[in-house]
Design an enzyme around this catalytic site. Structure first.
Site, short mmCIF file in Angstrom:
data_model
loop_
_atom_site.label_atom_id
_atom_site.label_comp_id
_atom_site.label_asym_id
_atom_site.label_seq_id
_atom_site.Cartn_x
_atom_site.Cartn_y
_atom_site.Cartn_z
N SER A 247 0.82 -1.20 0.00
CA SER A 247 0.00 0.00 0.00
C SER A 247 0.86 1.26 0.00
O SER A 247 1.68 1.44 -0.89
CB SER A 247 -0.96 -0.06 1.18
OG SER A 247 -2.11 0.68 0.89
N HIS A 389 -7.63 -5.88 0.58
CA HIS A 389 -6.39 -5.12 0.63
C HIS A 389 -5.56 -5.57 1.83
O HIS A 389 -5.92 -5.32 2.98
CB HIS A 389 -6.79 -3.65 0.78
CG HIS A 389 -5.66 -2.69 0.75
ND1 HIS A 389 -4.83 -2.53 -0.33
CD2 HIS A 389 -5.22 -1.80 1.69
CE1 HIS A 389 -3.95 -1.59 -0.07
NE2 HIS A 389 -4.16 -1.13 1.14
C1 GTR Z 1 -5.34 4.44 1.99
C2 GTR Z 1 -4.82 5.29 0.88
C3 GTR Z 1 -4.17 4.39 -0.13
C4 GTR Z 1 -3.26 3.36 0.51
C5 GTR Z 1 -3.70 2.90 1.87
C6 GTR Z 1 -2.65 2.25 2.77
O1 GTR Z 1 -6.13 5.10 2.88
O2 GTR Z 1 -5.88 5.97 0.32
O3 GTR Z 1 -3.53 5.15 -1.12
O4 GTR Z 1 -1.96 3.81 0.54
O5 GTR Z 1 -4.23 3.91 2.63
O6 GTR Z 1 -1.51 2.65 2.82
O7 GTR Z 1 -3.03 1.31 3.45
#
Ligand code: GTR
Length: 412
Positions: A247, A389
């Site tokens: 991420s 995710h």
């Molecule tokens: C989210 C963000 C993403 C991603 C994520 C993370 O809120 O919008 O771009 O980077 O966090 O790092 O888990």
């Protein structure tokens, strides 16, 4: 007429002065103009034209690796520096490595643990990055290694191994014959919008401007400082060190791989917007959203592209191309629509021509690969994992399979 010109100049000058005051554009006052509903409908992806990967700014078309390396790659690196991630200041600093703990019997004898303090000193301040490293005891020669940029709670990289997390499955990686290292990104720069006072910014920043580095560039810089140590460790093959992140950590891994070619491989787990997904698709998270929610991640110039993706001189296929010809693994999660899995795959797809300049013949299928079925072609690889995710053992195993082939362990 004259009055309107005068008003225009006065307005522009005061805007410049405003920007110059603290070097940061204030939080967008034009939010309403760029806010569009978040799109999760493929049919609503606007038509777009990607900036040409292999056309130099002077119109020259790159046909070989020398032109790429000498002309196009530096141009793109500069664009990502000045327009997206920001420039590292040239403030001098000193760096020391101190081994604070060694345990030759870690993991019930399977590994040796080294805990290391990397201390950076500049302008009478210092900061310490704690690096944890496990190396496999059964190795008979220097081994390849993975360095995780940890963007989650430190328990995910518990060096005592009391807590075991799939986010950093150290035992499994050791069992496969690799060294595994990690650092907490907050050691380098806490993940908050504090006007760049804390972390490494507090040590190295002098005058900030629209090109000054943001927090992602700071984390990538921190990964390079960890690499400075790893390349000196005799148990590790210095030319076989992969950087991995998830991420925001994956955006960082891409930028670390782009800026530091000593990283021999990049594993980019669900980086999404500002990392692995094509911004021009405007699917899931957009540049506007990311700059609004995380104003400290990128340089101020990146805000110019809020709602104006088509005017950006780069897109993320070019960021991936900066890794070429080194092995690059991009991964998505099926349910991570915010991160735009298709946009991630397409970015890799459109980065392939840069890889092929180096004599390989990578060819990715046109359509998205099926879930949980990695596609490996030359030095690029991709998978979309089922589920949400996250960075899971399943992802790691795919990365390790790729590394087995490409990172020198069992070169095939
Ligand atoms: C989210 C963000 C993403 C991603 C994520 C993370 O809120 O919008 O771009 O980077 O966090 O790092 O888990």
């Amino acid at each position: 007429m004259k009055l309107s010109i005068l008003i225009f100049f006065t307005f522009s000058l005061s805007l410049c002065a405003w920007n110059g005051l603290n070097g940061q554009t204030p939080r967008d006052t034009t939010d309403q103009q760029v806010e569009t509903p978040i799109n999760y409908d493929e049919a609503k992806v606007p038509s777009y034209v990607l900036p040409a990967l292999l056309t130099c700014s002077n119109g020259q078309i790159v046909t070989g690796k020398n032109e790429w390396t000498k002309i196009r790659r530096p141009e793109l690196l500069e664009l990502f520096t000045s327009q997206v991630f920001g420039r590292v200041p040239s403030t001098p600093y000193t760096k020391t490595f101190k081994i604070v703990k060694t345990d030759p019997n870690a993991m019930n004898g399977a590994a040796t643990l080294k805990l290391l303090d990397i201390t950076i000193t500049a302008q009478s301040k210092s900061l310490t990055i704690r690096l944890g490293l496990f190396t496999p005891n059964k190795a008979t020669k220097p081994v390849p290694a993975f360095l995780l940029i940890c963007n989650r709670a430190p328990k995910n990289i518990d060096f005592t191994r009391t807590v075991k997390s799939e986010f950093w499955p150290a035992e499994e990686v050791i069992a496969r014959g690799y060294a595994i290292a990690a650092f907490d990104n907050a050691d380098v720069d806490p993940d908050k919008d504090d006007g760049f006072k804390d972390g490494i910014h507090g040590l190295l920043d002098t005058q900030r401007n629209a090109e000054s580095w943001g927090t992602i560039a700071a984390w990538a810089w921190g990964a390079s400082r960890c690499l400075d140590y790893l390349v000196t460790d005799k148990s590790i093959a210095p030319d076989q060190i992969a950087v991995i992140g998830h991420s925001r950590g994956a955006k960082t891994a891409l930028w670390a791989g782009a800026t530091d070619q000593r990283f021999a491989m990049v594993a980019c787990n669900e980086a999404g917007c500002g990392g692995s997904s094509l911004s021009r698709r405007r699917y899931g998270e957009t540049i506007y959203q990311i700059n609004r929610n995380f104003p400290h991640w990128f340089c101020t110039n990146f805000r110019k592209y809020n709602g104006k993706e088509d005017s950006m001189p780069v897109d993320m296929h070019m960021l991936m191309a900066l890794i070429a010809p080194r092995p690059l693994y991009i991964a998505s999660a099926e349910q991570d629509l915010w991160g735009d899995p298709r946009g991630q795959y397409l970015a890799l797809f459109y980065a392939v021509p840069a890889y092929n300049l180096f004599g390989t013949k990578s060819a990715l299928p046109d359509g998205m690969p099926p879930v949980n079925q990695p596609v490996i072609s030359g030095n690029v690889a991709y998978h979309v994992r089922d589920g949400k995710h996250n960075l899971l053992l399943k992802d790691w195993n795919f990365y390790l399979d790729f590394a087995d082939k490409r990172l020198g362990k069992n070169q095939k």
